[in-house]
Design a protein around this motif. Structure first.
Motif: not given
Length: 136
Positions: A52-57, A59-60, A62, A67
């Motif tokens: 989830a953190k990797w997918l959020d990274d 998406r954002m 980072r 990406t």
């Protein structure tokens, strides 16, 4: 009856070994076992949190290189859906090769942190594993 039959086997097994093998007292509860089970559940779910953190990274934005690569992979899989299963198998294989370096050097059943055997009083640990006193 089972204890008498196993006592005649080669090598002969005592009644405490038979009771342990039959797991006659499996309903006993211990704080160490409950903590060990909790930490096993947390360890199993930790990879979901990392994903989830990797997918959020992604998406954002980072890490822009990651990406862009993930978006390009998504487009290739949308254009060529026949590559979904081979790509998934390839990634599972590559992740296994990557994490092979970090494998534990001891057998999984002997991990002191996971079994919480290092945090308990030695007397309580001895009492928990003493199967002969439960037979009396």
């Amino acid at each position: 009856m089972v204890a008498a039959w196993l006592a005649r086997s080669e090598p002969p097994l005592g009644p405490e070994v038979v009771q342990y093998m039959l797991d006659a007292d499996s309903h006993t509860w211990s704080m160490r076992k409950s903590k060990a089970n909790w930490f096993q559940i947390v360890a199993m779910l930790a990879w979901l949190v990392g994903l989830a953190k990797w997918l959020d990274d992604i998406r954002m934005w980072r890490n822009s290189v990651t990406t862009i690569l993930v978006h390009m992979l998504h487009l290739v899989l949308v254009w060529y859906p026949d590559f979904i299963i081979p790509t998934g198998i390839l990634y599972v294989f590559l992740i296994g090769v990557w994490y092979y370096r970090f494998r534990p050097k001891i057998p999984a059943g002997m991990d002191l942190w996971l079994s919480q055997a290092d945090t308990i009083d030695p007397d309580k640990l001895d009492e928990e594993f003493d199967t002969f006193s439960k037979l009396l």
